[in-house]
Design a protein around this motif. Structure first.
Motif, short mmCIF file in Angstrom:
data_model
loop_
_atom_site.label_atom_id
_atom_site.label_comp_id
_atom_site.label_asym_id
_atom_site.label_seq_id
_atom_site.Cartn_x
_atom_site.Cartn_y
_atom_site.Cartn_z
N UNK A 323 0.86 -1.18 0.00
CA UNK A 323 0.00 0.00 0.00
C UNK A 323 0.90 1.23 0.00
N UNK A 324 0.39 2.34 -0.51
CA UNK A 324 1.25 3.50 -0.76
C UNK A 324 1.93 4.05 0.49
N UNK A 325 1.31 3.93 1.65
CA UNK A 325 1.89 4.51 2.86
C UNK A 325 2.51 3.50 3.81
N UNK A 326 2.49 2.21 3.47
CA UNK A 326 2.86 1.21 4.48
C UNK A 326 3.99 0.28 4.05
N UNK A 327 4.76 0.63 3.06
CA UNK A 327 5.85 -0.23 2.61
C UNK A 327 7.17 0.13 3.27
N UNK A 328 8.26 -0.26 2.61
CA UNK A 328 9.59 -0.07 3.17
C UNK A 328 10.10 1.37 3.06
N UNK A 329 9.49 2.18 2.20
CA UNK A 329 9.87 3.59 2.06
C UNK A 329 9.00 4.46 2.95
N UNK A 330 9.62 5.42 3.63
CA UNK A 330 8.88 6.38 4.45
C UNK A 330 8.24 7.39 3.51
N UNK A 331 6.99 7.12 3.12
CA UNK A 331 6.32 7.95 2.11
C UNK A 331 6.02 9.35 2.64
N UNK A 332 5.72 9.47 3.91
CA UNK A 332 5.44 10.80 4.47
C UNK A 332 6.70 11.66 4.38
N UNK A 333 7.85 11.10 4.71
CA UNK A 333 9.11 11.86 4.62
C UNK A 333 9.43 12.22 3.18
N UNK A 334 9.15 11.32 2.25
CA UNK A 334 9.41 11.61 0.84
C UNK A 334 8.51 12.73 0.35
N UNK A 335 7.20 12.66 0.65
CA UNK A 335 6.29 13.72 0.22
C UNK A 335 6.70 15.06 0.84
N UNK A 336 7.16 15.03 2.09
CA UNK A 336 7.63 16.26 2.73
C UNK A 336 8.81 16.86 1.96
N UNK A 337 9.72 16.00 1.49
CA UNK A 337 10.87 16.49 0.73
C UNK A 337 10.43 17.09 -0.61
N UNK A 338 9.41 16.49 -1.22
CA UNK A 338 8.88 17.04 -2.49
C UNK A 338 8.25 18.40 -2.25
N UNK A 339 7.46 18.51 -1.19
CA UNK A 339 6.82 19.78 -0.85
C UNK A 339 7.88 20.86 -0.58
N UNK A 340 8.95 20.49 0.11
CA UNK A 340 10.03 21.43 0.38
C UNK A 340 10.70 21.91 -0.91
N UNK A 341 10.90 21.00 -1.85
CA UNK A 341 11.52 21.38 -3.13
C UNK A 341 10.61 22.32 -3.90
N UNK A 342 9.32 22.06 -3.89
CA UNK A 342 8.40 22.96 -4.58
C UNK A 342 8.42 24.35 -3.94
N UNK A 343 8.51 24.39 -2.62
CA UNK A 343 8.58 25.68 -1.93
C UNK A 343 9.87 26.40 -2.27
N UNK A 344 10.97 25.66 -2.37
CA UNK A 344 12.25 26.28 -2.75
C UNK A 344 12.15 26.91 -4.12
N UNK A 345 11.54 26.19 -5.07
CA UNK A 345 11.39 26.71 -6.43
C UNK A 345 10.55 27.99 -6.43
N UNK A 346 9.50 27.99 -5.65
CA UNK A 346 8.62 29.17 -5.59
C UNK A 346 9.36 30.36 -5.02
N UNK A 347 10.11 30.13 -3.93
CA UNK A 347 10.86 31.22 -3.30
C UNK A 347 11.95 31.76 -4.24
N UNK A 348 12.49 30.88 -5.10
CA UNK A 348 13.53 31.29 -6.04
C UNK A 348 12.96 31.94 -7.28
N UNK A 349 11.64 31.98 -7.39
CA UNK A 349 11.01 32.60 -8.55
C UNK A 349 11.13 31.79 -9.82
#
Length: 399
Positions: A323-349
């Motif tokens: 299932x998408x949230x219950x495997x060997x990868x920490x999906x919450x941490x990965x989505x958080x990293x994606x959200x952070x990258x999108x925020x970085x791009x926005x701040x950089x214009x």
């Protein structure tokens, strides 16, 4: 993240309207009916674009074709044999035609011969749902005992060979045929079905090729197409190997963070990027997906979110699609990293801040059992995955 959905075209058992109802706003598609190495014409591209943008009743769907997955790289290009130079030119022409239609993101892979490989397409879970599974011993059974590849005895550990031979002795002819069918699925959604003789012929083209030579061929391909893509305002993104370790004696060159670091350094351009597939890369315990997203995030143009459960931390290992949230990868941490990258791009214009994402694969559940689907692509299972991912993203971005 922009929520997208993979659609295999008019023959897909999921309709455009059902994609709308899932809440996705973008579509990931390809012209699977066109042979590898042939041009994607403007007419065929326009036809698929119109199919995505129109419901069956003729009204507008509100969906857009956001990502091509994939524009195939032919075996001739990968091996630099046969018509590879002509195929390179047709690839460029296809890119120009896609750009003319307003499509900016093109996912591709450089996996020799086979795309994803699984040994079971309907492996039953404890709750009665089914998923795809890669069993290391079953794959060795196919390689050693069914395909009877000449190099298998040199590539497979003695213990794996012994287990494979013992398991092979217990299989019925029906089970052997099913295993063969599963392994030689070929490209998902493609217009080809490989026979054992076909597979042997393809494998022979790589008999003397190691990973470094295949990498040099990929970098040569990118040196030709990336400058064009950049001039067209497009972004190419390479999908990882699936699974991310060698199979059938074939070289694998997109399996680790180091592979991707070398890729983006080989041709330094915003048009040369990464498809971060958490399911493919997650089949290796030494791949730190949240860390990869943080370190390589500026190169990530497309994201596949799915999870796998690894049977062990060894490489290679058996695994099944979780299932998408219950495997060997920490999906919450990965989505958080994606959200952070999108925020970085926005701040950089930056012009492109939002990364297209699709819920990749899914368990077959509920009404999925009542309709035929592409292996790994049930409607309800992906709908569940998308809802879970959407919930995590909403929690992370709420004030």
């Amino acid at each position: 993240m922009k929520e997208t959905w993979r659609w295999f075209g008019p023959n897909d058992m999921v309709s455009v309207q059902e994609i709308e109802q899932a809440g996705a706003s973008g579509v990931v598609s390809a012209l699977h009916h066109i042979d590898n190495g042939a041009v994607w014409t403007r007419e065929e591209i326009a036809k698929r674009k119109a199919e995505i943008e129109t419901r069956l009743d003729g009204t507008p769907s509100g969906l857009t074709w956001d990502v091509v997955e994939s524009l195939p790289v032919s075996e001739d290009i990968k091996t630099q044999t046969g018509d590879w130079r002509a195929h390179l030119e047709t690839y460029k022409t296809s890119l120009k035609n896609l750009a003319a239609a307003g499509i900016e993101v093109v996912c591709y892979n450089f996996m020799p011969v086979l795309d994803w490989s699984r040994t079971d397409l309907d492996w039953e879970l404890a709750d009665g749902a089914t998923c795809m599974r890669f069993d290391l011993i079953d794959f060795a059974v196919f390689d050693l005992c069914i395909l009877q590849r000449s190099g298998a005895k040199d590539d497979l550990p003695a213990a794996v060979q012994a287990q494979a031979k013992a398991r092979f002795a217990t299989l019925t002819e029906t089970q052997k045929q099913a295993l063969t069918q599963n392994v030689v699925q070929g490209l998902p959604g493609a217009n080809q079905q490989l026979t054992l003789d076909d597979l042997r012929g393809y494998l022979a083209r790589y008999n003397d090729m190691g990973a470094e030579q295949l990498k040099s061929h990929q970098y040569a391909f990118l040196a030709e197409v990336v400058p064009l893509a950049e001039s067209l305002g497009m972004r190419l993104c390479c999908h990882p190997d699936d699974p991310p370790f060698p199979l059938l004696g074939l070289p694998r060159i997109m399996s680790t963070e180091q592979d991707y670091l070398e890729l983006v350094q080989a041709v330094d351009s915003p048009a040369n990027g990464i498809t971060l597939c958490s399911g493919s890369l997650g089949a290796r315990a030494d791949n730190d997906l949240p860390g990869m997203m943080r370190r390589l995030g500026k190169h990530v143009h497309f994201v596949h979110l799915r999870n796998v459960h690894r049977d062990s931390s060894a490489v290679p290992t058996s695994f099944h699609e979780a299932a998408h949230l219950t495997g060997s990868t920490d999906m919450v941490a990965l989505i958080a990293a994606i959200v952070e990258e999108e925020a970085r791009r926005k701040d950089a214009g930056e012009k492109v801040c939002q990364i297209p994402m699709r819920p990749d694969h899914g368990h077959k559940i509920a009404d999925d059992f009542k309709r035929p689907v592409q292996p790994g692509y049930p409607y309800i299972g992906r709908l569940r995955g998308l809802a879970e991912i959407r919930g995590v993203a909403a929690a992370l971005t709420s004030a």
